[in-house]
Design an enzyme around this catalytic site. Structure first.
Site, PDB file in Angstrom:
ATOM      1  N   HIS A 105      33.885  38.196  32.594  1.00  0.00           N
ATOM      2  CA  HIS A 105      34.940  37.821  33.519  1.00  0.00           C
ATOM      3  C   HIS A 105      34.771  38.386  34.773  1.00  0.00           C
ATOM      4  O   HIS A 105      33.607  37.919  35.519  1.00  0.00           O
ATOM      5  CB  HIS A 105      36.069  38.193  32.828  1.00  0.00           C
ATOM      6  CG  HIS A 105      37.473  37.717  33.263  1.00  0.00           C
ATOM      7  ND1 HIS A 105      37.861  37.049  34.179  1.00  0.00           N
ATOM      8  CD2 HIS A 105      38.813  38.280  33.086  1.00  0.00           C
ATOM      9  CE1 HIS A 105      38.805  36.825  34.507  1.00  0.00           C
ATOM     10  NE2 HIS A 105      39.736  37.724  33.945  1.00  0.00           N
ATOM     11  N   ASP A 139      32.795  33.644  41.140  1.00  0.00           N
ATOM     12  CA  ASP A 139      31.957  35.010  41.355  1.00  0.00           C
ATOM     13  C   ASP A 139      30.801  34.824  41.961  1.00  0.00           C
ATOM     14  O   ASP A 139      29.920  35.680  41.867  1.00  0.00           O
ATOM     15  CB  ASP A 139      31.855  35.597  40.071  1.00  0.00           C
ATOM     16  CG  ASP A 139      33.423  35.938  39.546  1.00  0.00           C
ATOM     17  OD1 ASP A 139      34.082  36.379  40.235  1.00  0.00           O
ATOM     18  OD2 ASP A 139      33.560  35.749  38.379  1.00  0.00           O
ATOM     19  N   SER A 157      42.121  38.521  32.036  1.00  0.00           N
ATOM     20  CA  SER A 157      42.873  39.368  32.960  1.00  0.00           C
ATOM     21  C   SER A 157      44.577  38.843  32.695  1.00  0.00           C
ATOM     22  O   SER A 157      45.419  39.806  32.442  1.00  0.00           O
ATOM     23  CB  SER A 157      42.432  39.628  33.822  1.00  0.00           C
ATOM     24  OG  SER A 157      42.310  38.213  34.680  1.00  0.00           O
ATOM     25  N   ARG A 170      37.152  27.354  44.560  1.00  0.00           N
ATOM     26  CA  ARG A 170      37.173  28.828  45.136  1.00  0.00           C
ATOM     27  C   ARG A 170      35.708  29.207  45.503  1.00  0.00           C
ATOM     28  O   ARG A 170      35.506  30.160  46.488  1.00  0.00           O
ATOM     29  CB  ARG A 170      37.629  30.024  44.260  1.00  0.00           C
ATOM     30  CG  ARG A 170      39.144  29.661  43.506  1.00  0.00           C
ATOM     31  CD  ARG A 170      39.424  30.338  42.673  1.00  0.00           C
ATOM     32  NE  ARG A 170      38.650  30.216  41.363  1.00  0.00           N
ATOM     33  CZ  ARG A 170      38.572  31.220  40.298  1.00  0.00           C
ATOM     34  NH1 ARG A 170      39.504  31.762  40.209  1.00  0.00           N
ATOM     35  NH2 ARG A 170      37.805  30.968  39.337  1.00  0.00           N
ATOM     36  N   HIS A 185      32.170  27.894  33.281  1.00  0.00           N
ATOM     37  CA  HIS A 185      33.581  28.291  33.063  1.00  0.00           C
ATOM     38  C   HIS A 185      33.920  28.006  31.693  1.00  0.00           C
ATOM     39  O   HIS A 185      33.533  26.707  31.098  1.00  0.00           O
ATOM     40  CB  HIS A 185      34.256  27.842  34.334  1.00  0.00           C
ATOM     41  CG  HIS A 185      35.406  28.381  34.568  1.00  0.00           C
ATOM     42  ND1 HIS A 185      36.539  28.155  33.678  1.00  0.00           N
ATOM     43  CD2 HIS A 185      35.701  29.333  35.359  1.00  0.00           C
ATOM     44  CE1 HIS A 185      37.722  29.032  34.300  1.00  0.00           C
ATOM     45  NE2 HIS A 185      37.059  29.706  35.391  1.00  0.00           N
TER      46      HIS A 185
END
Ligand code: CMX
Length: 438
Positions: A270, A371, A240, A325, A316
Site C-alpha cells: 500500500h 506511488d 487504510s 494521480r 493495482h
C-alpha cells in the site's frame, strides 16, 4: 463554523434518503460473492458505501464526482499559486460542493486556529529509538493525540447518537490541522536537530508545511498542495480507508481509527510503495552511475521480478489503466524539472516496465499507480526518505497526512449516517467445499 453549518443543513435529507432506500429496497441484491473472491482479499465485492469518492478501473478516481484533472482545475487557488488550496479539497470532500476561495480560506482558518500539538506527543516521539520507522512514529503521534478527543470526552458525558458527527468533525479538524506539524517534527528528528516546527499562520496549510520542512524552493508549496490533494481519498475499500472505517465503526474516535488506518498504509503493498519505488529508482541509478539505457532498465526490471519481488508503484487492485494521480505528477515534473535525473528515470520506467509486466503475464494491471513517481518529485526538492536505501518511510508519512483528509471526511459522514458496527461473516473451508459440491 462553516463546515458544521453546511453539514448540519445536509445531514437530515441524507438520513431520510438512506432510510427511504432501506425501507423500499432492503433486500435488493447488489452483488454475489464467489469462492474465488472469498480467497482473494474480497476483491471487487460491492459491500461498502461512500459518496465521497469512486474509483473507476479505467478512468481512475473521482472525488465528489470530479476527476483528478477537474478537481485541480476547479478548486480555488491563492493568487500566484500553481496548485489549489488543500482546504478547498477538504471542503469538497466533506460538503460535496466545489468551494469558493472564501470558503476554502474559512477552512484554512479553522485549521490554523487549531495549530497546537500537545507537548506529550512530542515527548512520545522523542522517546522512540532513532531507528523507529517514520510511520511507527506517525501512527504513535496520532494515537497520543487521542487524549484530547472531543468525541470520547463527550461520549463519556452525554452525547446523543444523532450528534456523534459533531465532535467527530471537531476531532477531524484538530487532527488534520496538526498532522503537518507532526510530520515536519518527525522529519526534523530524523534529519536535523529535532526542533519543534513553528507554524506560520499567515501561510496556507501546505505552504506552512513547506515552511516547517525548511524547503525554500518557491515551487515546493505547490508540489505539497498537489501531493496532499491527490493522495487524500480512493473510495472506501483500500486498506487504510477500510481499516479506519472498521475501527471507527466501533465508535472508537478518529484518533484511534486513523492511527490504525496509518498502520495499514505503512505496508509495502500500500502506501510504503512510494518509498520502495524511490529506493528502486536510486538503486538502478547508482548501479549504473547514471540514467541507464532502456535495455539496462529492462534488464534491471527483470532481475527484480526474477528475484520474486514486485516492481513498486506498478499494478493495482482496482485500476486497470495508468493512474491519473501518476499522470498529473508526471506532468508536474515535465513542466518544472524535466532534466532532474531521478525524475527522468521515473518517466523512463513508465516506458519500459508496463511491457515487462505484460510479458511476465502475472499482474492484472501493468500500469503505474500513484506511488511510482511521487518519491522522485520529493527527491527533487531534497526531501529524503531517511536513509534512501531501504528508507524508513517518511514518504509514507506524507501520504498519511493526505490520506487523513479522506478518511476523516468519511468518518464524519459515517457518524452522520450512523453507519453500524462492521462485522462481516466468515466461513470454514469445509463449508466452502460443501458449497462447491452443490
Ligand atoms: N510487480 C510484480 N508483480 C506484480 C505486480 C508488480 N508491480 N503487481 C502485481 N503483481 C503480481 C502479484 O504479486 C500477483 O502475483 P502472485 O500471483 O504470485 O501472488 C499477481 O501479479 C496478480 O496480482 P494482481 O491481481 O494483479 O494484483 P493484486 O490486486 O493482488 O495486488 C498490488 C495489487 C497493488 C498489491 C500489486 O499490484 C503490487 O504488489 N504492486 C506493487 C506494490 C504497489 O505499487 N503498491 C501500491 C498500490 C497503490 C497504493 O495502495 O498505494
Amino acid at each position: 463554523m462553516i463546515l458544521e453549518e453546511k453539514l448540519a443543513a445536509q445531514i437530515p435529507a441524507w438520513r431520510e434518503r438512506v432510510k427511504n432506500l432501506l425501507e423500499s429496497s432492503e433486500s435488493v441484491v447488489v452483488d454475489q460473492v464467489t469462492i474465488g473472491q472469498v480467497y482473494s482479499g474480497m476483491r471487487n465485492i460491492k459491500s461498502l458505501v461512500t459518496d465521497i469518492s469512486y474509483v473507476d478501473p479505467v478512468e481512475g478516481i473521482r472525488l465528489r464526482g470530479y476527476t483528478i484533472d477537474e478537481t485541480l482545475a476547479r478548486l480555488p487557488c491563492l493568487p500566484g499559486a500553481k496548485m489549489p488550496l488543500v482546504s478547498g479539497l477538504f471542503y469538497l470532500l466533506l460538503i460535496g460542493e466545489m468551494p469558493t476561495l472564501e470558503q476554502a480560506q474559512a477552512v484554512e482558518q479553522e485549521w490554523s486556529a487549531r495549530y497546537r500539538v500537545p507537548e506529550h506527543v512530542f515527548n512520545v516521539l522523542r522517546q522512540m529509538p532513532s531507528s523507529a520507522p517514520a510511520m511507527t512514529m506517525f501512527s504513535q503521534a496520532i494515537l497520543a493525540m487521542q487524549t484530547d478527543s472531543a468525541f470520547t470526552r463527550m461520549y463519556n458525558e452525554v452525547l446523543q447518537k444523532e450528534d456523534y458527527w459533531r465532535p467527530t468533525l471537531e476531532d477531524s479538524l484538530t487532527m488534520t490541522a496538526n498532522l503537518p506539524i507532526i510530520a515536519a517534527f518527525i522529519y526534523n528528528l530524523k534529519h536535523k536537530e529535532g526542533k519543534v516546527p513553528v507554524p506560520d499562520k499567515s501561510l496556507d496549510w501546505s505552504a506552512n508545511f513547506a515552511h516547517m520542512m525548511d524547503v525554500h524552493d518557491p515551487l515546493y508549496p505547490d508540489l505539497c498542495r498537489l501531493y496532499f490533494i491527490i493522495h487524500s481519498d480512493h473510495e472506501s475499500g483500500n486498506a487504510s480507508a477500510h481499516a479506519t472505517h472498521l475501527i471507527g465503526s466501533t465508535l472508537s474516535d478518529v484518533f484511534y481509527a486513523v492511527s490504525g488506518g496509518m498502520n495499514a498504509l505503512a505496508g509495502p503493498l500500500h502506501g510504503r510503495a512510494n518509498q520502495e519505488s524511490l529506493s528502486w529508482l536510486l538503486h538502478v541509478y547508482e548501479q549504473h552511475g547514471r540514467v541507464p539505457s532502456v535495455d539496462e532498465l529492462r534488464k534491471f526490471a527483470w532481475e527484480t521480478l526474477d528475484a520474486g519481488q514486485v516492481i513498486p508503484g506498478y499494478g493495482h487492485a482496482v485500476l486497470r489503466k495508468t493512474d491519473p494521480r501518476f499522470t498529473v505528477q508526471l506532468e508536474f515534473g515535465r513542466a518544472y524539472f524535466p532534466e532532474d535525473p531521478i525524475f527522468k528515470l521515473a518517466s523512463m520506467v513508465y516506458d519500459v516496465v508496463p511491457d515487462v509486466l505484460r510479458e511476465q503475464g502475472k499482474a492484472k494491471n501493468p500500469w503505474p499507480n500513484v506511488d511510482a513517481i511521487s518519491g522522485s518529485l520529493q527527491h527533487h526538492f531534497g526531501v529524503q526518505d531517511c536513509d534512501a536505501h531501504g528508507g524508513c518511510g517518511f514518504y509514507t508519512v506524507l501520504f498519511g497526512v493526505s490520506r487523513a483528509l479522506g478518511v476523516t471526511a468519511n468518518a464524519v459522514w459515517a457518524r452522520a449516517l450512523n453507519q453500524p458496527l462492521e462485522r462481516p461473516k466468515s466461513l470454514t473451508t469445509a463449508m466452502l467445499e460443501a458449497a462447491a459440491r452443490k
